[in-house]
Design a protein around this motif. Structure first.
Motif, PDB file in Angstrom:
ATOM      1  N   UNK A  39      23.693 -42.921 -37.064  1.00 57.98           N
ATOM      2  CA  UNK A  39      23.733 -41.763 -36.164  1.00 57.98           C
ATOM      3  C   UNK A  39      23.837 -42.301 -34.740  1.00 57.98           C
ATOM      4  N   UNK A  40      24.870 -41.873 -34.018  1.00 60.40           N
ATOM      5  CA  UNK A  40      25.208 -42.459 -32.728  1.00 60.40           C
ATOM      6  C   UNK A  40      25.308 -41.411 -31.628  1.00 60.40           C
ATOM      7  N   UNK A  41      25.084 -41.821 -30.370  1.00 57.54           N
ATOM      8  CA  UNK A  41      25.246 -40.876 -29.261  1.00 57.54           C
ATOM      9  C   UNK A  41      26.621 -40.207 -29.232  1.00 57.54           C
ATOM     10  N   UNK A  42      27.662 -40.931 -29.634  1.00 59.22           N
ATOM     11  CA  UNK A  42      29.003 -40.327 -29.637  1.00 59.22           C
ATOM     12  C   UNK A  42      29.080 -39.148 -30.599  1.00 59.22           C
ATOM     13  N   UNK A  43      28.313 -39.196 -31.677  1.00 60.02           N
ATOM     14  CA  UNK A  43      28.319 -38.092 -32.630  1.00 60.02           C
ATOM     15  C   UNK A  43      27.589 -36.875 -32.073  1.00 60.02           C
ATOM     16  N   UNK A  44      26.602 -37.124 -31.220  1.00 62.35           N
ATOM     17  CA  UNK A  44      25.940 -36.018 -30.532  1.00 62.35           C
ATOM     18  C   UNK A  44      26.935 -35.316 -29.613  1.00 62.35           C
ATOM     19  N   UNK A 141      23.882 -64.133 -18.867  1.00 63.47           N
ATOM     20  CA  UNK A 141      24.363 -62.753 -19.004  1.00 63.47           C
ATOM     21  C   UNK A 141      23.190 -61.790 -18.942  1.00 63.47           C
ATOM     22  N   UNK A 142      23.361 -60.706 -18.205  1.00 68.28           N
ATOM     23  CA  UNK A 142      22.398 -59.605 -18.215  1.00 68.28           C
ATOM     24  C   UNK A 142      22.918 -58.531 -19.160  1.00 68.28           C
ATOM     25  N   UNK A 143      22.056 -58.052 -20.048  1.00 69.92           N
ATOM     26  CA  UNK A 143      22.395 -56.948 -20.946  1.00 69.92           C
ATOM     27  C   UNK A 143      21.399 -55.826 -20.707  1.00 69.92           C
ATOM     28  N   UNK A 144      21.881 -54.662 -20.281  1.00 71.77           N
ATOM     29  CA  UNK A 144      20.996 -53.502 -20.170  1.00 71.77           C
ATOM     30  C   UNK A 144      20.945 -52.775 -21.505  1.00 71.77           C
ATOM     31  N   UNK A 145      19.840 -52.060 -21.740  1.00 75.59           N
ATOM     32  CA  UNK A 145      19.676 -51.417 -23.039  1.00 75.59           C
ATOM     33  C   UNK A 145      19.565 -52.442 -24.153  1.00 75.59           C
ATOM     34  N   UNK A 207      26.503 -56.848 -18.835  1.00 78.60           N
ATOM     35  CA  UNK A 207      27.009 -55.851 -19.781  1.00 78.60           C
ATOM     36  C   UNK A 207      26.037 -54.685 -19.808  1.00 78.60           C
ATOM     37  N   UNK A 208      26.541 -53.507 -19.473  1.00 79.04           N
ATOM     38  CA  UNK A 208      25.724 -52.296 -19.459  1.00 79.04           C
ATOM     39  C   UNK A 208      25.949 -51.518 -20.747  1.00 79.04           C
ATOM     40  N   UNK A 209      24.912 -51.438 -21.579  1.00 86.37           N
ATOM     41  CA  UNK A 209      24.988 -50.606 -22.782  1.00 86.37           C
ATOM     42  C   UNK A 209      24.088 -49.387 -22.663  1.00 86.37           C
ATOM     43  N   UNK A 210      23.380 -49.258 -21.531  1.00 87.19           N
ATOM     44  CA  UNK A 210      22.412 -48.176 -21.374  1.00 87.19           C
ATOM     45  C   UNK A 210      23.042 -46.900 -20.836  1.00 87.19           C
ATOM     46  N   UNK A 211      23.960 -47.041 -19.869  1.00 87.45           N
ATOM     47  CA  UNK A 211      24.604 -45.862 -19.298  1.00 87.45           C
ATOM     48  C   UNK A 211      23.664 -44.963 -18.540  1.00 87.45           C
ATOM     49  N   UNK A 212      22.715 -45.546 -17.839  1.00 88.76           N
ATOM     50  CA  UNK A 212      21.699 -44.747 -17.153  1.00 88.76           C
ATOM     51  C   UNK A 212      21.710 -44.982 -15.639  1.00 88.76           C
ATOM     52  N   UNK A 213      22.913 -45.096 -15.077  1.00 86.89           N
ATOM     53  CA  UNK A 213      23.032 -45.225 -13.635  1.00 86.89           C
ATOM     54  C   UNK A 213      22.661 -46.584 -13.090  1.00 86.89           C
ATOM     55  N   UNK A 285      19.696 -35.908 -35.022  1.00 84.47           N
ATOM     56  CA  UNK A 285      20.369 -35.775 -33.726  1.00 84.47           C
ATOM     57  C   UNK A 285      19.351 -35.530 -32.612  1.00 84.47           C
ATOM     58  N   UNK A 286      18.358 -34.721 -32.893  1.00 86.10           N
ATOM     59  CA  UNK A 286      17.342 -34.463 -31.867  1.00 86.10           C
ATOM     60  C   UNK A 286      16.611 -35.748 -31.484  1.00 86.10           C
ATOM     61  N   UNK A 287      16.326 -36.589 -32.477  1.00 85.55           N
ATOM     62  CA  UNK A 287      15.640 -37.848 -32.190  1.00 85.55           C
ATOM     63  C   UNK A 287      16.517 -38.779 -31.370  1.00 85.55           C
ATOM     64  N   UNK A 288      17.779 -38.927 -31.745  1.00 87.00           N
ATOM     65  CA  UNK A 288      18.678 -39.806 -30.992  1.00 87.00           C
ATOM     66  C   UNK A 288      18.825 -39.322 -29.553  1.00 87.00           C
ATOM     67  N   UNK A 289      18.844 -38.014 -29.358  1.00 89.14           N
ATOM     68  CA  UNK A 289      19.007 -37.451 -28.012  1.00 89.14           C
ATOM     69  C   UNK A 289      17.841 -37.794 -27.091  1.00 89.14           C
ATOM     70  N   UNK A 290      16.677 -38.097 -27.661  1.00 92.38           N
ATOM     71  CA  UNK A 290      15.532 -38.467 -26.814  1.00 92.38           C
ATOM     72  C   UNK A 290      15.704 -39.836 -26.184  1.00 92.38           C
ATOM     73  N   UNK A 291      16.521 -40.699 -26.807  1.00 92.88           N
ATOM     74  CA  UNK A 291      16.683 -42.059 -26.314  1.00 92.88           C
ATOM     75  C   UNK A 291      15.541 -42.984 -26.657  1.00 92.88           C
ATOM     76  N   UNK A 292      14.619 -42.510 -27.482  1.00 83.78           N
ATOM     77  CA  UNK A 292      13.445 -43.321 -27.834  1.00 83.78           C
ATOM     78  C   UNK A 292      13.363 -43.445 -29.353  1.00 83.78           C
ATOM     79  N   UNK A 293      14.292 -44.170 -29.926  1.00 85.89           N
ATOM     80  CA  UNK A 293      14.381 -44.259 -31.380  1.00 85.89           C
ATOM     81  C   UNK A 293      13.732 -45.507 -31.946  1.00 85.89           C
ATOM     82  N   UNK A 294      13.525 -46.552 -31.096  1.00 84.07           N
ATOM     83  CA  UNK A 294      12.956 -47.821 -31.542  1.00 84.07           C
ATOM     84  C   UNK A 294      13.738 -48.390 -32.726  1.00 84.07           C
TER      85      UNK A 294
END
Length: 301
Positions: A39-44, A141-145, A207-213, A285-294
Motif C-alpha cells: 500500500x503506497x502513497x501513490x495509491x492514496x 549521501x543524505x537520505x531524507x525519510x 536524496x529526498x524521499x520524504x517530500x515534506x518541504x 489507506x487511513x494508516x498510510x495517510x498518517x505517515x506513521x506506519x513504522x
C-alpha cells in the motif's frame, strides 16, 4: 474473484470489496494469484482521483504472488513460480485475488510474500535515484525519510555500494536507521547544522524521499541543487531540483531482483509495519495517510 473495486473516487470509504472478472493474461503476460500487495502513497492519490483513472478501477501498484497461468509468448516454465512486480494496468491492480503482469522478479526461497511486496517500488525507485545522482563509493549521501520504504531502500543500496549515509528520520526511528548502516539525524529545525555535525567531511549528494518541504534545507546544505534528487516533492522545479517519479515508463526489475536476493542472503531488511485483509483496505489507506506506519503497510487478498 474478490477485489477492491472503486466505482467513484474520493475518501477511503470508496474502497469496497466486490466480485470482479478474473483478468486473462495477454501476450507476454502472466496471471498471478496475489498473496500480498503493498500500500503506497501513490495509491492514496489514485483513490482520491488525482490520476484521473476510469471507474470501475482496481488499484494497487505492486504485488507478490504465484504465477497460475501465462499468455502467448511466455515460457510455460514460469507457472508455479513465486514472483513480485508491477501490474500492467493502473486499473487492474493488486488489490485483488488476481492480477496480470509482464514485469516481475522471482522471489527467492526464504523471502516471504509480505517482504517481497514491500520491496518492489522502494527498490526500483531508490536505485533509479541513486543512478541519477551518480553516487560513487566513498561519497557521503543524505537520505531524507530514511526509515520509510523508499528511504530505507536507498540507504541499503547506497551502503551496499560503499557510500556513507546520513539518514534523516524521526527520533523514534533512529535505531532502525542505524541498523540499516546509516548515521541517524533527527528532522526538524536545525536540520542542516545537525547534518554538518554528523558529516564533518562534507556531503556530496542528497536524496529526498520524504517530500515534506526539505528541499530548501538540502540546497543550503549542498550549496546548490545539482546533486539533489527528490522522489516525493512535486515542487522540486521551484528549487531547481530534479524530480523523478516512478511510473510505467521507467520500471526496472533488476534492482528488485537484487534486493530480493539480498533479503534471502540476510543482507537487506524489508520492514513491515502492519498487514490488513482485503476488506480492510480503507483502514490501510487511513494508516498510510498518517505517515506513521513504522514500516510498509500490506494488503493480504
Amino acid at each position: 474473484m474478490k477485489a477492491v473495486v472503486i466505482t467513484s473516487f474520493g475518501e477511503p470509504s470508496v474502497l469496497q470489496v466486490a466480485e470482479a472478472p478474473r483478468p486473462v493474461p495477454g501476450p507476454g503476460q502472466v496471471l498471478v494469484r496475489v498473496h500480498a500487495a503493498g500500500v503506497n502513497p501513490a495509491e492514496i492519490q489514485a483513490r482520491a482521483g488525482a490520476f484521473r483513472l476510469r471507474a470501475p478501477a482496481i488499484i494497487g501498484f505492486e504485488f507478490a504472488g504465484v504465477v497460475e497461468a501465462v499468455g502467448p509468448g511466455v515460457d510455460v516454465g514460469v507457472v508455479g513460480d513465486r514472483v513480485a512486480g508491477w501490474p500492467d494496468s493502473a486499473t487492474q491492480g493488486s488489490y485483488a485475488e488476481y492480477t496480470v503482469s509482464s514485469n516481475f522478479a522471482v522471489i527467492p526461497d526464504g523471502v516471504s510474500f509480505e517482504e517481497a511486496a514491500a520491496t518492489v517500488i522502494g527498490a526500483d525507485n531508490a536505485a533509479r535515484a541513486l543512478g541519477l545522482l551518480n553516487i560513487r563509493p566513498g561519497e557521503t549521501l543524505v537520505v531524507t525519510g530514511a526509515s520509510g520504504a523508499l528511504g530505507g531502500a536507498a540507504v541499503q543500496f547506497a551502503r551496499q555500494r560503499g557510500v556513507t549515509v546520513i539518514g534523516v528520520a524521526g527520533t523514534a526511528n533512529a535505531d532502525f536507521v542505524r541498523s540499516l548502516g546509516a548515521t541517524p539525524v533527527a528532522h526538524g529545525p536545525g536540520l542542516v547544522d545537525r547534518i554538518r555535525a554528523a558529516a564533518p567531511g562534507g556531503v556530496d549528494a542528497a536524496l529526498d524521499t520524504a517530500g515534506k518541504g526539505l528541499l530548501p534545507a538540502l540546497v543550503d546544505l549542498l550549496g546548490g541543487p545539482d546533486r539533489i534528487v527528490t522522489l516525493a516533492d512535486r515542487d522540486a522545479a521551484q528549487h531547481g531540483v530534479a524530480f523523478s517519479p516512478g511510473g510505467s515508463g521507467n520500471r526496472n526489475r533488476g534492482p528488485v531482483q537484487e534486493a530480493l536476493d539480498l533479503i534471502a542472503a540476510g543482507a537487506w531488511t524489508a520492514r513491515i509495519g502492519r498487514s490488513f485483509p482485503l476488506d480492510e483496505a480503507a483502514d490501510a489507506h487511513r494508516l498510510v495517510a498518517t505517515g506513521h506506519t513504522h514500516g510498509k503497510v500490506i494488503l493480504l487478498p
